[in-house]
Design a protein around this motif. Structure first.
Motif, mmCIF file in Angstrom:
data_model
loop_
_atom_site.group_PDB
_atom_site.id
_atom_site.type_symbol
_atom_site.label_atom_id
_atom_site.label_comp_id
_atom_site.label_asym_id
_atom_site.label_seq_id
_atom_site.Cartn_x
_atom_site.Cartn_y
_atom_site.Cartn_z
ATOM 1 N N MET A 219 -14.477 -61.387 46.315
ATOM 2 C CA MET A 219 -14.842 -61.984 45.029
ATOM 3 C C MET A 219 -13.589 -62.556 44.383
ATOM 4 N N GLY A 220 -13.785 -63.371 43.347
ATOM 5 C CA GLY A 220 -12.638 -63.945 42.663
ATOM 6 C C GLY A 220 -12.998 -65.232 41.951
ATOM 7 N N PRO A 221 -12.039 -65.792 41.224
ATOM 8 C CA PRO A 221 -12.277 -67.067 40.526
ATOM 9 C C PRO A 221 -12.369 -68.215 41.516
ATOM 10 N N THR A 222 -12.768 -69.372 41.031
ATOM 11 C CA THR A 222 -12.898 -70.543 41.896
ATOM 12 C C THR A 222 -11.516 -71.100 42.241
ATOM 13 N N GLY A 223 -11.454 -71.704 43.426
ATOM 14 C CA GLY A 223 -10.256 -72.434 43.812
ATOM 15 C C GLY A 223 -9.085 -71.611 44.288
ATOM 16 N N VAL A 224 -9.287 -70.341 44.593
ATOM 17 C CA VAL A 224 -8.161 -69.507 45.023
ATOM 18 C C VAL A 224 -8.047 -69.413 46.547
ATOM 19 N N GLY A 225 -8.984 -70.009 47.277
ATOM 20 C CA GLY A 225 -8.933 -69.967 48.741
ATOM 21 C C GLY A 225 -9.691 -68.804 49.340
ATOM 22 N N LYS A 226 -10.727 -68.363 48.652
ATOM 23 C CA LYS A 226 -11.496 -67.200 49.103
ATOM 24 C C LYS A 226 -12.208 -67.459 50.433
ATOM 25 N N THR A 227 -12.883 -68.601 50.541
ATOM 26 C CA THR A 227 -13.638 -68.912 51.762
ATOM 27 C C THR A 227 -12.698 -69.074 52.953
ATOM 28 N N THR A 228 -11.567 -69.726 52.759
ATOM 29 C CA THR A 228 -10.590 -69.883 53.837
ATOM 30 C C THR A 228 -10.025 -68.533 54.263
ATOM 31 N N THR A 229 -9.814 -67.647 53.307
ATOM 32 C CA THR A 229 -9.324 -66.304 53.623
ATOM 33 C C THR A 229 -10.330 -65.560 54.498
ATOM 34 N N ILE A 230 -11.604 -65.682 54.182
ATOM 35 C CA ILE A 230 -12.647 -65.038 54.990
ATOM 36 C C ILE A 230 -12.660 -65.623 56.399
ATOM 37 N N ALA A 231 -12.468 -66.930 56.510
ATOM 38 C CA ALA A 231 -12.423 -67.574 57.827
ATOM 39 C C ALA A 231 -11.254 -67.034 58.658
ATOM 40 N N LYS A 232 -10.115 -66.848 58.027
ATOM 41 C CA LYS A 232 -8.946 -66.321 58.736
ATOM 42 C C LYS A 232 -9.206 -64.904 59.236
ATOM 43 N N LEU A 233 -9.737 -64.062 58.352
ATOM 44 C CA LEU A 233 -10.019 -62.689 58.755
ATOM 45 C C LEU A 233 -11.089 -62.635 59.840
ATOM 46 N N ILE A 320 -24.998 -53.895 47.040
ATOM 47 C CA ILE A 320 -24.125 -53.596 48.183
ATOM 48 C C ILE A 320 -23.288 -52.376 47.824
ATOM 49 N N PRO A 321 -23.886 -51.214 47.705
ATOM 50 C CA PRO A 321 -23.162 -50.050 47.168
ATOM 51 C C PRO A 321 -22.026 -49.541 48.043
ATOM 52 N N ASP A 322 -22.241 -49.478 49.336
ATOM 53 C CA ASP A 322 -21.241 -48.908 50.244
ATOM 54 C C ASP A 322 -20.449 -50.032 50.899
ATOM 55 N N SER A 323 -19.394 -50.469 50.234
ATOM 56 C CA SER A 323 -18.630 -51.603 50.758
ATOM 57 C C SER A 323 -17.191 -51.558 50.267
ATOM 58 N N LYS A 324 -16.299 -52.128 51.088
ATOM 59 C CA LYS A 324 -14.930 -52.378 50.639
ATOM 60 C C LYS A 324 -14.960 -53.658 49.821
ATOM 61 N N ARG A 325 -14.127 -53.709 48.783
ATOM 62 C CA ARG A 325 -14.155 -54.884 47.905
ATOM 63 C C ARG A 325 -12.736 -55.386 47.653
ATOM 64 N N TYR A 326 -12.592 -56.700 47.777
ATOM 65 C CA TYR A 326 -11.298 -57.345 47.565
ATOM 66 C C TYR A 326 -11.444 -58.433 46.511
ATOM 67 N N LEU A 327 -10.531 -58.421 45.554
ATOM 68 C CA LEU A 327 -10.444 -59.507 44.578
ATOM 69 C C LEU A 327 -9.381 -60.476 45.077
ATOM 70 N N VAL A 328 -9.772 -61.721 45.295
ATOM 71 C CA VAL A 328 -8.865 -62.742 45.802
ATOM 72 C C VAL A 328 -8.331 -63.547 44.623
ATOM 73 N N VAL A 329 -7.002 -63.578 44.469
ATOM 74 C CA VAL A 329 -6.376 -64.318 43.380
ATOM 75 C C VAL A 329 -5.191 -65.106 43.931
ATOM 76 N N SER A 330 -4.859 -66.171 43.233
ATOM 77 C CA SER A 330 -3.715 -66.991 43.633
ATOM 78 C C SER A 330 -2.463 -66.534 42.898
ATOM 79 N N VAL A 331 -1.376 -66.373 43.631
ATOM 80 C CA VAL A 331 -0.123 -65.944 43.014
ATOM 81 C C VAL A 331 0.468 -67.038 42.129
ATOM 82 N N THR A 332 -0.053 -68.268 42.251
ATOM 83 C CA THR A 332 0.437 -69.372 41.414
ATOM 84 C C THR A 332 -0.234 -69.392 40.037
ATOM 85 N N THR A 333 -1.232 -68.561 39.827
ATOM 86 C CA THR A 333 -1.896 -68.485 38.527
ATOM 87 C C THR A 333 -0.961 -67.896 37.484
ATOM 88 N N ARG A 334 -1.016 -68.394 36.254
ATOM 89 C CA ARG A 334 -0.181 -67.853 35.185
ATOM 90 C C ARG A 334 -0.397 -66.352 35.047
#
Length: 421
Positions: A219-233, A320-334
């Protein structure tokens, strides 16, 4: 490394206490008399302050205390592990050989960094005197620390955009040091280095051992590269570990995101499902868990300012109660915006962090600030668009070297991107 300050009547009184608490492997960093202050100080009994350090790695402590034996005790070189191993091993598992290699570079570069910063500060002072010749010297800000090396690390971290309170927390065990202490610089560097590493250790990584099917939500805000990160993993888990991966996307707000993930799924031969509400999520998740080792779920980007969309995310997470959860954020964000994002999502669920776009950031201070002040762990970092290469499990030693200004050249270790190690 554990650094602790002891105060008592004498060394004879303190040493048994230190030995009992820290063990026989303790190293005494400094011993000094406590100054008598104030009028009544004249009548007080003398006391001493002992600063001691204890390192769990006995071999490394022996190396510090006996540097001439390095060549005799150095372990044989081993072949570097592939990227896939980096993703499943916590950086806390680094052996003494890795620590020695890091410290060799740290000790070499610390001197260089000290000289460089001193030259820069001297240049700034000269320029300031030229521009404001009548400036009162008392207006110049005094150093926070009484020991020059501790002050050096503090100034360097501030230059890397680490917040003053975070830098002070990292240096908390060394704040009482002053120039009268005869401190081994190697122990000092090691203490600061390990303080940063310890604060970044312990994230929850994706388990690559086959067993009961796992569910991982991103999960995370828009434009941080979440979908690409999922593709890499997905690529790494499939190609490197031979795991069966199922994909679910709930990001139906952006057609491009669905198509992007679908394209990667077709290339890798993965089953992908699109869901529009929590009920469909439950149904599709049951179907994919039955025939896959791991199910990765992509959620729609959510603005932390949009309470309605955050509420929709909460409903989806409840399905989705039993799940690992990751917040995806960009380090370039203020940094201020990062704080708000983390706080809003933290009100909905617990999570570890994935920081993206490290190759685009000038400094990595925001990463350290968020992990320290928000009490969150960074699990993975990404540093480019290459799938799957530009992603790795966080390596605290890399971050520590960057924040202390001990990387090669003037850039941080991810500035070039695409060069995992």
């Amino acid at each position: 490394m554990k650094v602790k300050r002891y105060e008592g009547k004498s060394e004879a009184v303190l040493m048994p206490i230190i030995m009992e608490e820290m063990g026989e492997g303790v190293t005494i960093i400094s011993v000094k008399q406590k100054p008598k202050t104030g009028f009544f100080g004249f009548f007080r009994k003398p006391s001493v302050i002992i600063t001691a350090a204890c390192e769990d790695d006995a071999e490394f402590m022996n190396l510090l205390n006996n540097p001439d034996t390095k060549q005799k005790t150095a372990p044989p070189l081993v072949e570097r592990k592939p990227l896939s191993a980096d993703l499943v091993e916590s950086s806390a598992a680094s052996g003494s050989a890795a620590i020695e290699e890091s410290m060799t570079m740290l000790l070499k570069e610390a001197r260089k960094a000290a000289n460089q910063i001193e030259q820069e500060e001297s240049s700034k002072r000269s320029k300031s005197q030229i521009e404001t010749p009548n400036q009162n010297k008392s207006s110049v800000e005094e150093n926070k620390y009484n020991h020059s090396m501790v002050q050096l690390f503090y100034d360097t971290m501030l230059a890397q955009e680490v917040l003053p309170e975070v830098a002070a927390h990292i240096l908390r065990d060394l704040e009482h040091m002053d120039e009268s202490d005869q401190i081994d610089v190697r122990l000092l560097v090691k203490a600061v280095y390990c303080s940063i590493v310890d604060m970044l250790k312990g994230p929850t990584l994706i388990d690559t051992n086959k067993g009961e099917a796992q569910t991982v939500v991103f999960m995370g805000p828009t434009g941080v590269g979440k979908t690409t990160t999922i593709a890499k993993l997905s690529s790494i888990l499939t190609l490197k570990h031979g795991l069966r991966i199922g994909l679910i996307t709930a990001d139906t707000y952006r057609i491009a995101a669905v198509e992007q993930l679908r394209t990667y799924a077709e290339i890798l031969g993965l089953d992908i499902r699109v869901v529009y509400n929590p009920e469909e999520m439950k149904e599709q998740l049951r179907a994919l868990r039955a025939k896959n080792d791991i199910v990765l779920i992509d959620t729609a980007g959510r603005s932390h300012k949009n309470t309605e969309s955050i509420g929709e995310l909460k409903e989806l997470l409840d399905a989705i109660p039993d799940s690992k959860r990751y917040l995806v954020v960009s380090v370039t964000t203020r940094y201020k915006d990062l704080c708000k994002i983390v706080n809003v999502f933290d009100m909905q669920t617990d999570f570890n962090l994935i920081f993206t776009k490290l190759d685009e950031a000038e400094t990595l201070g925001s990463l350290m600030n968020i992990c320290c002040l928000a009490g969150k762990k960074a699990a993975y970092v990404t540093f480019g668009q290459n799938v799957p290469d530009d992603l790795e499990a966080i390596k605290p030693d890399k971050i520590a070297k960057s924040l202390l200004g001990l990387t090669e050249g003037e850039s941080h270790p991810y500035s070039e991107g695409g060069q995992p190690s």
